[in-house]
Design an enzyme around this catalytic site. Structure first.
Site, mmCIF file in Angstrom:
data_model
loop_
_atom_site.group_PDB
_atom_site.id
_atom_site.type_symbol
_atom_site.label_atom_id
_atom_site.label_comp_id
_atom_site.label_asym_id
_atom_site.label_seq_id
_atom_site.Cartn_x
_atom_site.Cartn_y
_atom_site.Cartn_z
ATOM 1 N N GLY A 74 -5.269 5.685 -0.609
ATOM 2 C CA GLY A 74 -6.654 5.724 -0.166
ATOM 3 C C GLY A 74 -7.556 4.843 -0.998
ATOM 4 N N TYR B 186 0.833 -1.206 0.000
ATOM 5 C CA TYR B 186 0.000 0.000 0.000
ATOM 6 C C TYR B 186 0.874 1.265 0.000
ATOM 7 C CZ TYR B 186 -2.752 3.927 1.346
ATOM 8 O OH TYR B 186 -3.314 5.177 1.351
#
Length: 529
Positions: A59, A52
């Site tokens: 997001g 991530y």
């Protein structure tokens, strides 16, 4: 001083914010931890597995993976699209604290950042290179993204900074100092902005200022008690030992000590003895009341709440500035990467919402004491609005209004402080395509708390000016040694108001005495007289 993400104190942070201590380096253990987490990041990156914010979008865009070749550019794009802050620029003190806190959090060694990131943050602290950071634009999760992007932007040599009192291009300042801009690698940009360091900077400075205000409030109460011919028996240890909240006991003890030796604020027995015995009569009106109104009698129960609140706010903030407030985090001991929510400012927002409520309560307390001092119906024989005494046939009679305008201003300041005391945490918004669907609002609460503290300082300044006027009307020879030391300190810069005059400069002078610690220092030193 060495930082390692574990031992930074509120005191060290405040000192760095005021430039009293600004030379920091990363400890050897922290260096090893940082390098290990960076190595793990690079190993996972080489496998092609998604991480991530490293090989994915941010997001709601987490489901879009990019190749390792694009990771450095992704970090720069992240910073660029968040440069949309508004409002006034954060103060130099807040920016210095933000730089140090962010460096310390990354030095904890879980964020996978390259060493130049932390080194340059500490160079900025050392050389007082202060990114220009707009205060508004953060909801406090996913960290203080917008304000911290201005910090990250400056580290890469872009944007503007304040240096030696001037706002200049960052690149020019770095060039003059022989410092290279940071070349961001995978994760570096996200690690810089994905945390609570901006909110925590406000919060740490607020906690220190509120602790000073708690002591100032007790000084105000002591002076008001003398001005009102109060009963210092209300602060006797017995009473407060029987409701033993630590903060309440500390406030009561300080007021009791401050009033030791005063013949204006007497002990309970002394007040009682001022009244005539009944001698067989069935009724009499007492010469002097044996019990004061709540704003004097219950002052330790108000200021004590602030003291007690600081006892739990300080540990919360200490944890916050010594934590990996970031996402994702790397664990070299297991080779795992974890996605979580350590960027969430829940403890900061709760601390600041609570702190501003307690501080606003102190403002209200001092405003009520002032209202008694200036009102001839309640001030036990002082002049109306604390005007200088004049004979009825004096040509000045009826022209002066003393502290009437000051009380009006104080009431306005108090109302504004109370208005800002409402909790920011209850205004959580769902943002960013409902990925950030529960956010902390920590920076808003922290900025509100800063405002409440500033307003309460001004309330305290007006109160102190009025209380000094009152005790001077009573007779300063009857004051206690410690309250007289405070009176003397104020009178060094602000004279007795013999006639009506412009007083905004007087307020500013006393605010500075409060902010600098000069008043608390005078009160402490007065005990040695």
């Amino acid at each position: 001083m060495k930082i390692d993400g574990r031992g930074l104190t509120i005191g060290q942070t405040v000192a760095a914010a005021t430039r009293e201590g600004s030379d920091f380096a990363v400890s050897e253990d922290a260096l090893r931890a940082m390098n290990a987490s960076r190595d793990l990041k690079l190993e996972i990156l080489a496998t092609g597995k998604p991480i991530y914010g490293v090989t994915t979008g941010f997001g709601d865009s987490v489901n879009r993976q990019i190749s390792p070749e694009k990771t450095a550019r992704l970090q720069n794009e992240l910073i660029r699209y968040h440069l949309n802050g508004t409002g006034p620029l954060a103060s130099d003190e807040v920016v210095r604290a933000t730089l140090l806190i962010r460096a310390n959090c990354l030095a904890r060694g879980n964020s996978g950042v390259s060493m130049p990131v932390v080194e340059r943050l500490l160079d900025f602290v050392r050389h007082d290179i202060l990114p220009t950071i707009p205060e508004r634009g953060s909801v406090g999760a996913s960290g203080d993204l917008v304000p911290l992007c201005y910090l990250a932007h400056a580290l890469t040599g872009q944007g503007k900074v304040r240096h030696n009192g001037e706002i200049r291009q960052t690149a020019d300042v770095l060039s003059e100092l022989g410092l290279e801009p940071v070349a961001l690698e995978a994760k570096d940009g996200l690690a810089l902005i994905n945390g609570t360091s901006f909110s925590s900077a406000f919060a740490v400075l607020n906690a220190a200022a509120a602790a000073e205000l708690a002591e100032v409030a007790d000084i105000c109460t002591a002076l008001a008690s003398e001005g009102m011919l109060g009963n210092r028996g209300h602060y006797a240890p017995f009473i407060h030992n029987e409701k033993p909240h630590d903060g309440q006991r500390a406030s009561a003890a300080l007021v009791h000590e401050l009033l030791e030796g005063s013949t204006l604020a007497m002990t309970y027995d002394q007040v009682v003895d001022l009244n005539d015995p009944l001698d067989g009569r069935h009724y009499q009106k007492l010469t002097r009341s044996i019990q004061d109104r709540y704003s004097l009698r219950c002052a330790p129960h108000v200021t004590g709440v602030l003291r007690d609140m600081l006892d739990w706010v300080a540990p919360w903030l200490t944890v916050e500035i010594n934590s990996s407030s970031d996402n994702p985090l790397f664990d070299p001991s297991t080779g795992a990467v974890y996605s979580g929510g350590n960027f969430y400012g829940g403890h900061v927002v709760t601390a600041m919402d609570s702190l501003k409520t307690a501080v606003a309560g102190v403002a209200d307390l001092l405003d009520r004491q002032l209202a008694l001092l200036v009102d001839e119906k309640f001030n036990n024989g002082l002049t109306p609005n604390l005007i200088a005494r004049v004979a009825d046939d004096d040509t000045e009679a009826g022209l002066q209004h003393g502290f009437k305008g000051m009380q009006i201003a104080c009431s306005a300041l108090t109302a504004e402080a109370l208005k800002h005391a409402g909790p920011a945490s209850t205004f959580s918004r769902s943002t960013e395509a409902h990925n950030q669907d529960k956010v902390s609002m920590a920076p808003i609460a922290a900025r509100d708390a800063r405002t409440v503290i500033e307003l309460t300082r001004e309330v305290a300044a007006i109160h102190l000016l009025a209380a000094c006027q009152a005790v001077e009307l009573r007779g300063i020879d009857e004051m206690s040694p410690r309250t007289r030391a405070v009176h003397t300190r104020i009178r060094k810069e602000v004279p007795f108001a013999a006639k009506d005059r412009q007083m905004d400069g007087d307020i500013a002078a006393v605010v500075e005495m409060i902010s600098s610690g000069a008043l608390t220092e005078a009160a402490r030193a007065g005990g040695a007289l």
